[in-house]
Scaffold this active site. Structure first.
Site, short mmCIF file in Angstrom:
data_model
loop_
_atom_site.label_atom_id
_atom_site.label_comp_id
_atom_site.label_asym_id
_atom_site.label_seq_id
_atom_site.Cartn_x
_atom_site.Cartn_y
_atom_site.Cartn_z
N LYS A 142 0.27 1.88 -22.24
CA LYS A 142 -0.02 2.87 -21.38
C LYS A 142 1.14 3.17 -20.63
O LYS A 142 1.63 1.89 -19.95
CB LYS A 142 -1.51 2.69 -20.58
CG LYS A 142 -1.45 4.06 -19.62
CD LYS A 142 -2.75 3.59 -18.98
CE LYS A 142 -2.76 4.85 -17.72
NZ LYS A 142 -4.11 4.65 -17.03
N ARG A 190 -12.21 5.91 -18.18
CA ARG A 190 -12.21 4.67 -18.12
C ARG A 190 -12.24 3.89 -16.91
O ARG A 190 -13.03 3.16 -16.64
CB ARG A 190 -11.22 4.10 -18.85
CG ARG A 190 -9.57 4.15 -18.30
CD ARG A 190 -9.48 2.95 -17.49
NE ARG A 190 -8.12 2.51 -17.43
CZ ARG A 190 -7.48 2.06 -16.36
NH1 ARG A 190 -8.39 2.01 -15.36
NH2 ARG A 190 -6.36 1.89 -16.32
N ASN A 205 -14.58 10.96 3.52
CA ASN A 205 -13.46 10.91 2.95
C ASN A 205 -12.59 11.07 4.14
O ASN A 205 -12.78 11.78 5.08
CB ASN A 205 -13.42 12.10 2.00
CG ASN A 205 -12.06 12.08 1.27
OD1 ASN A 205 -11.49 11.20 0.71
ND2 ASN A 205 -11.24 13.31 1.51
N SER A 226 -6.50 5.75 -1.96
CA SER A 226 -5.42 5.09 -2.15
C SER A 226 -4.86 4.55 -0.88
O SER A 226 -3.80 4.69 -0.38
CB SER A 226 -4.23 6.11 -2.61
OG SER A 226 -4.27 7.28 -1.62
N MET A 230 -12.46 0.47 -6.51
CA MET A 230 -11.79 0.99 -7.35
C MET A 230 -10.23 1.78 -7.13
O MET A 230 -9.70 1.94 -8.07
CB MET A 230 -12.53 2.15 -8.29
CG MET A 230 -13.92 1.74 -8.63
SD MET A 230 -14.02 0.12 -9.53
CE MET A 230 -13.34 0.59 -11.05
N THR A 245 -7.72 0.19 -5.25
CA THR A 245 -6.59 -0.77 -4.90
C THR A 245 -6.01 -1.47 -6.19
O THR A 245 -6.65 -2.26 -6.87
CB THR A 245 -7.09 -2.02 -3.88
OG1 THR A 245 -7.58 -1.31 -2.88
CG2 THR A 245 -5.83 -2.98 -3.76
N ASP A 246 -4.86 -0.72 -6.46
CA ASP A 246 -4.20 -1.42 -7.75
C ASP A 246 -2.60 -1.67 -7.54
O ASP A 246 -1.96 -1.75 -8.66
CB ASP A 246 -4.42 -0.33 -8.89
CG ASP A 246 -3.81 1.05 -8.46
OD1 ASP A 246 -3.25 1.10 -7.24
OD2 ASP A 246 -3.95 2.20 -9.30
N LYS A 271 -1.99 -2.29 -0.86
CA LYS A 271 -3.00 -1.57 -0.64
C LYS A 271 -4.59 -2.18 -0.41
O LYS A 271 -4.64 -3.60 -0.77
CB LYS A 271 -3.54 -0.72 -2.21
CG LYS A 271 -2.72 0.42 -2.46
CD LYS A 271 -3.22 1.26 -3.68
CE LYS A 271 -2.56 2.67 -4.03
NZ LYS A 271 -3.23 3.11 -4.99
N GLY A 314 -12.08 -3.63 -9.17
CA GLY A 314 -11.79 -2.93 -10.39
C GLY A 314 -10.07 -2.42 -10.24
O GLY A 314 -9.73 -1.60 -9.57
#
Length: 329
Positions: free
Chosen positions: A75, A118, A167, A207, A227, A229-230, A234, A300
């Site tokens: 990807k 996904r 939010n 984010s 979901m 933190t990638d 972060k 995740g």
């Protein structure tokens, strides 16, 4: 996946992905790939993710091979923060699938919708396997594009009655409230403290680079799916909350380096061997939740194998329907 090489390269656009791949398809594909990873039948290659020094963009590659599902590919894409002003999705990506028997490129699949579905499937799998069966209140931290996918997928896993949401930009909450209404759920905009006090399941999808939920705000028995933190640096929740929870993840290597667990690991409050791949729960090799009072947390991080799995479903369905474009390279 279904052989798409007989008639050349299969091209599956965004509209067709959205038409063909539903939440149930994504859930099944993601759950299967997590199970395969835990068995050692599938593995991700090292992630490349870099700031390109132009348009404030982050660009990278996620790749891997699922021996069980016969999915090989990459990807490619990233995050362009200025896209929203141009009427485009900030996240842009494309999935390339290769025939594992020959190495030939077999399919080119739009990745934007599939990334959203996904990611939602990933948290949904964690809710199915880790949340209390009697969970009634869903907490949403974040109200961006992805939050709507998250809420719809989560609502299929438990008999929720209410959504509480917060939010950083409150003006985005009414639109999230509309999604809750479509699902027949009561909706309330709350403070982060109120969210922690009410929610049985919490999904964080922001984010952020600072904790938005603190340990003392979370009630016993809560399941949290982190979901957003990638990337290194972060953070969405208090590292003390991560350390106090029973932690599960999609992939340990990413969890400790770029996921929500990175900060608790760095401080020594959490050890790597305290993190369990959720595939072990799916396969029955780990009990998952062991008490009604236990706080469970799913980190995740997002792995390339998830993208390959759902892209493979899109390619198969497109080949079967005859709606995809085919070209000769």
């Amino acid at each position: 996946m279904t052989d798409t090489q007989n008639d050349g390269l299969l091209i599956v656009g965004e509209d067709l992905c959205e038409k063909l791949v539903g939440r149930a398809d994504a859930f099944e594909a993601v759950e299967a790939v997590f199970a395969a990873m835990a068995k050692g039948d599938a593995y991700n290659f090292p992630v490349i993710r870099e700031a390109i020094g132009y348009a404030d963009a982050l660009y990278g590659f996620k790749s891997g091979f699922d021996r069980a599902g016969k999915n090989l590919g990459v990807k490619s894409g990233g995050f362009w923060p200025g896209n929203m002003a141009k009427g485009l999705t900030n996240h842009q990506s494309t999935v390339f699938l290769f025939d594992p028997d020959t190495g030939k490129l077999s399919a080119l699949v739009g990745g934007n919708y599939l990334t959203a579905v996904r990611t939602a499937a990933s948290s949904s799998v964690s809710i199915q396997h880790l949340a209390r069966k009697d969970a009634k209140v869903l907490g949403m931290v974040g109200a961006g594009h992805q939050s709507h996918f998250q809420m719809r997928a989560a609502a299929e896993q438990r008999d929720f009655e209410k959504v509480v949401a917060w939010n950083p930009h409150p003006d985005m909450l009414p639109k999230l409230g509309e999604t809750a209404k479509e699902l027949g759920l009561e909706f309330e905009a709350v403070t982060p403290e109120q969210l922690g006090a009410q929610a049985d399941v919490i999904i964080t999808i922001t984010s952020a680079f600072e904790p938005l939920l603190m340990k003392d705000w979370i009630k016993p028995g809560t399941h949290i799916a982190c979901m957003g933190t990638d990337t290194k640096g972060k953070m969405e929740v208090d590292p003390a909350l991560v350390a106090a929870a029973t932690v599960f993840t999609d992939e340990i290597a990413q969890s400790i380096s770029i996921g929500e667990a990175q900060h608790a690991i760095a401080s020594g409050a959490l050890k790597e061997d305290q993190i369990t791949p959720i595939g072990k729960v799916i396969n029955g090799d780990h009990p998952g939740r062991t008490s009604e009072a236990e706080i469970t947390l799913f980190d995740g991080t997002g792995v390339g194998l998830q993208d390959l799995a759902v892209a493979s479903v899109a390619a198969r369905l497109a080949a079967e329907s005859g709606e995809a474009i085919r070209v000769k390279l």
